[in-house]
Design a protein around this motif. Structure first.
Motif, PDB file in Angstrom:
ATOM      1  N   SER A 293       0.833  -1.200   0.000  1.00 17.27           N
ATOM      2  CA  SER A 293       0.000   0.000   0.000  1.00 17.27           C
ATOM      3  C   SER A 293       0.871   1.255   0.000  1.00 17.27           C
ATOM      4  CB  SER A 293      -0.900   0.001   1.235  1.00 17.27           C
ATOM      5  OG  SER A 293      -1.148   1.332   1.647  1.00 17.27           O
ATOM      6  N   ILE A 294       0.646   2.099  -0.992  1.00 16.69           N
ATOM      7  CA  ILE A 294       1.474   3.302  -1.103  1.00 16.69           C
ATOM      8  C   ILE A 294       1.151   4.296   0.007  1.00 16.69           C
ATOM      9  CG2 ILE A 294       1.893   5.353  -2.512  1.00 16.69           C
ATOM     10  CD1 ILE A 294       1.835   3.600  -4.958  1.00 16.69           C
ATOM     11  N   ALA A 295      -0.135   4.503   0.269  1.00 14.95           N
ATOM     12  CA  ALA A 295      -0.503   5.503   1.275  1.00 14.95           C
ATOM     13  C   ALA A 295      -0.009   5.090   2.662  1.00 14.95           C
ATOM     14  CB  ALA A 295      -2.012   5.715   1.276  1.00 14.95           C
ATOM     15  N   GLY A 296      -0.214   3.822   3.017  1.00 15.95           N
ATOM     16  CA  GLY A 296       0.216   3.344   4.328  1.00 15.95           C
ATOM     17  C   GLY A 296       1.721   3.474   4.479  1.00 15.95           C
ATOM     18  N   THR A 297       2.426   3.118   3.426  1.00 21.78           N
ATOM     19  CA  THR A 297       3.881   3.200   3.443  1.00 21.78           C
ATOM     20  C   THR A 297       4.333   4.651   3.594  1.00 21.78           C
ATOM     21  OG1 THR A 297       3.812   1.354   1.913  1.00 21.78           O
ATOM     22  CG2 THR A 297       5.904   2.445   2.179  1.00 21.78           C
ATOM     23  N   ALA A 298       3.660   5.545   2.854  1.00 21.25           N
ATOM     24  CA  ALA A 298       4.037   6.957   2.902  1.00 21.25           C
ATOM     25  C   ALA A 298       3.836   7.528   4.307  1.00 21.25           C
ATOM     26  CB  ALA A 298       3.224   7.754   1.880  1.00 21.25           C
ATOM     27  N   ILE A 299       2.724   7.156   4.932  1.00 17.06           N
ATOM     28  CA  ILE A 299       2.472   7.655   6.287  1.00 17.06           C
ATOM     29  C   ILE A 299       3.551   7.144   7.242  1.00 17.06           C
ATOM     30  CG2 ILE A 299       0.871   7.521   8.259  1.00 17.06           C
ATOM     31  CD1 ILE A 299      -1.426   7.584   6.183  1.00 17.06           C
ATOM     32  N   THR A 300       3.895   5.861   7.102  1.00 18.34           N
ATOM     33  CA  THR A 300       4.951   5.307   7.952  1.00 18.34           C
ATOM     34  C   THR A 300       6.244   6.109   7.804  1.00 18.34           C
ATOM     35  OG1 THR A 300       3.985   3.134   7.536  1.00 18.34           O
ATOM     36  CG2 THR A 300       6.159   3.171   8.557  1.00 18.34           C
ATOM     37  N   ILE A 301       6.611   6.397   6.563  1.00 16.06           N
ATOM     38  CA  ILE A 301       7.866   7.116   6.318  1.00 16.06           C
ATOM     39  C   ILE A 301       7.806   8.530   6.908  1.00 16.06           C
ATOM     40  CG2 ILE A 301       9.368   8.077   4.523  1.00 16.06           C
ATOM     41  CD1 ILE A 301       8.293   5.724   2.719  1.00 16.06           C
ATOM     42  N   ALA A 302       6.683   9.225   6.675  1.00 22.93           N
ATOM     43  CA  ALA A 302       6.565  10.607   7.163  1.00 22.93           C
ATOM     44  C   ALA A 302       6.587  10.648   8.687  1.00 22.93           C
ATOM     45  CB  ALA A 302       5.283  11.245   6.628  1.00 22.93           C
ATOM     46  N   VAL A 303       5.912   9.677   9.317  1.00 24.96           N
ATOM     47  CA  VAL A 303       5.884   9.666  10.783  1.00 24.96           C
ATOM     48  C   VAL A 303       7.277   9.359  11.344  1.00 24.96           C
ATOM     49  CG1 VAL A 303       5.030   8.401  12.795  1.00 24.96           C
ATOM     50  CG2 VAL A 303       3.437   9.132  11.012  1.00 24.96           C
ATOM     51  N   LEU A 304       7.935   8.348  10.783  1.00 19.08           N
ATOM     52  CA  LEU A 304       9.278   8.005  11.267  1.00 19.08           C
ATOM     53  C   LEU A 304      10.219   9.197  11.115  1.00 19.08           C
ATOM     54  CD1 LEU A 304       9.776   4.364   9.888  1.00 19.08           C
ATOM     55  CD2 LEU A 304       9.583   5.065  12.278  1.00 19.08           C
ATOM     56  N   ASP A 305      10.140   9.855   9.974  1.00 19.97           N
ATOM     57  CA  ASP A 305      11.032  10.989   9.722  1.00 19.97           C
ATOM     58  C   ASP A 305      10.777  12.123  10.708  1.00 19.97           C
ATOM     59  OD1 ASP A 305      12.992  12.343   7.778  1.00 19.97           O
ATOM     60  OD2 ASP A 305      11.349  13.786   7.916  1.00 19.97           O
ATOM     61  N   THR A 306       9.492  12.404  10.943  1.00 21.10           N
ATOM     62  CA  THR A 306       9.159  13.504  11.847  1.00 21.10           C
ATOM     63  C   THR A 306       9.560  13.174  13.281  1.00 21.10           C
ATOM     64  OG1 THR A 306       7.294  14.011  10.411  1.00 21.10           O
ATOM     65  CG2 THR A 306       7.278  15.013  12.586  1.00 21.10           C
ATOM     66  N   VAL A 307       9.278  11.938  13.689  1.00 19.26           N
ATOM     67  CA  VAL A 307       9.632  11.538  15.052  1.00 19.26           C
ATOM     68  C   VAL A 307      11.149  11.636  15.257  1.00 19.26           C
ATOM     69  CG1 VAL A 307       9.743   9.559  16.616  1.00 19.26           C
ATOM     70  CG2 VAL A 307       7.599  10.109  15.446  1.00 19.26           C
TER      71      VAL A 307
END
Ligand code: TRP
Length: 442
Positions: free
Chosen positions: A254-268
């Motif tokens: 899933s592209i959206a799920g993956t993108a959210i994971t990446i954005a959250v990890l990066d921000t955290v």
């Protein structure tokens, strides 16, 4: 002329993609740049604007860029050509791919110089040079010893570029993917160790207040431009790095799920970096607005009162080097993938040629006054947002809706429409407003 790409590989799994993309995203932008620009632009209010930029502009573009890559299934230049053709859009959209590959090389030129500084700090820390020193002499080392010594910077930049080139030359699966799967978990673990240290020994409450209490009187128009530019920079958006990584992504993920994971990890990780650095900055009386030298002047202090300080400081700079390396490889990949798929010289040679270009760019940054800051401004504040703007317009208005919909099959009807509306309207308006302001129109 044969324009069709010859071959295209894939990641071992969805997680390899997430780790590689997070590796690209988490870099000097998080650990070095985010804390110092937050310091320069006054703290909490800037952080809030930055978070908004990630949510409204960064995440929708991240989804769009991954989607373009997986749809195109080749290097960004050919991906854009293929999708434009399939959507009956102008071939001129290929500019996204070409401009992106060039932007990556420009960023890598100054990025590798900073990577070199990190390696130098690693060596100094290992020698124990920072142990027992006070804030004054540590910041003097950066300003009065490292920066004026061009030969030293030349040597370390060359080494950093060489390591990056070697990983990229080893290929997508055995080089980039392997590096991500080993380095990223290590990075996360060591960041948490440092967070605990900072919370225990630093001025943690003061730092948390500085980062999270918003004082809007400090917020200037420039700060908003910087926050948006940084949202692109930190998520590696707008230049095809994420696109080319997306082109290696498995079909079913899933592209959206993956993108959210990446954005959250990066921000955290950016927030943790702030919570590691600012408590030490405040505890040692350094100004949070120290600029690009912030990390180099304040971090070595962290370890001074600790047992085995040389070991811990060395490990820390190994970590920052890891973050820098896993990002640097993604800056080369669009250009390398293009060359590898068009010229029959093999991936190592293609990487070597691209590597030579960025190595020269880095040398220029060391010897030509002002070039470093100018390239940083040009790429972060102009070329990356421009690339992101073009991607948003292309995916939102030019690419066949059906293609986007197929790539985002996991989303519900409403989720898809929400993303689509934001990407078509809010993202371009947001980017244009910030641009307009920066050239004095607003
Ligand atoms: N995101 C990285 C960082 O935060 C830098 C980076 C890697 C990058 N690849 C990129 C920035 C592509 C823009 C585009 O340090």
């Amino acid at each position: 002329m044969n324009t069709a790409p010859r071959k295209h590989v894939g990641w071992a799994s969805r997680w390899t993609f997430i780790l590689a993309a997070t590796g690209s995203a988490v870099g000097l932008g998080n650990i070095w740049k985010f804390p110092y620009i937050t310091g320069e632009y006054g703290g909490g209010a800037f952080v809030l604007v930055y978070l908004l930029c990630i949510a409204i502009i960064g995440l929708p573009v991240l989804i769009a860029e991954i989607l373009l890559g997986r749809q195109g299934r080749s290097n960004p230049v050919d991906a854009m050509l293929g999708i434009a053709r399939a959507s009956d859009a102008s071939r001129l959209w290929v500019i996204i791919g070409i401009m992106g590959a060039i932007t990556g090389l420009l960023i890598m030129s100054f990025y590798s110089v900073v990577g070199g500084w990190i390696l130098d700090y690693m060596a100094e820390a290992a020698k124990g040079s920072f142990s027992g020193q006070d804030a004054g002499s540590i910041s003097a080392y950066f300003k009065n010893s490292l920066l004026p010594d061009q030969k030293l910077q030349f040597a370390w930049h060359s080494l950093f570029a060489l390591i990056t080139i070697s990983v990229v030359a080893a290929g997508v699966v055995n080089g980039i993917g392997m590096a991500a799967r080993i380095l990223m978990p290590l990075l996360a673990l060591l960041m948490l160790v440092l967070l605990a240290y900072s919370a225990r020994y630093g001025a943690f409450a003061e730092a948390a207040r500085f980062l999270f209490a918003a004082d809007f009187s400090k917020l200037s128009g420039t700060a908003v431009l910087v926050a948006m530019g940084h949202a692109f920079f930190t998520l590696s958006l707008g230049m095809g790095a994420i696109m080319v990584y997306g082109s290696y992504m498995p079909d079913k993920a899933s592209i959206a799920g993956t993108a959210i994971t990446i954005a959250v990890l990066d921000t955290v990780i950016a927030m943790i970096a702030g919570l590691v650095i600012f408590p030490l900055v405040f505890a040692h009386g350094i100004s949070p607005a120290a600029g690009p030298g912030l990390m180099f002047e304040s971090l070595p202090l962290a370890f001074n009162d600790m047992p085995f300080s040389a070991v811990f400081a060395t490990v820390f700079f190994v970590l920052v080097a890891i973050a820098a390396l896993s990002s640097a490889i993604s800056l080369l990949e669009p250009a390398v993938a293009w060359m590898d798929e068009h010229i029959d010289i093999g991936r190592p040679w293609a990487t070597g040629i691209v590597g030579l270009l960025v190595w020269g760019g880095g040398v220029a940054c060391i010897y030509v006054d002002q070039l470093f800051g100018w390239l940083d401004f040009l790429t972060t504040n102009i070329l990356l947002p421009l690339g992101g703007l073009l991607m948003a317009i292309f995916v939102g208005w030019k690419m066949k809706r059906k293609l986007a919909k197929n790539q985002l099959a996991g989303l519900s009807y409403h989720q898809f429409n929400l993303w689509y509306a934001v990407l078509r309207v809010f993202t371009p308006i947001g980017i244009l407003l910030v641009f307009a302001h920066s050239i004095g129109l607003l």
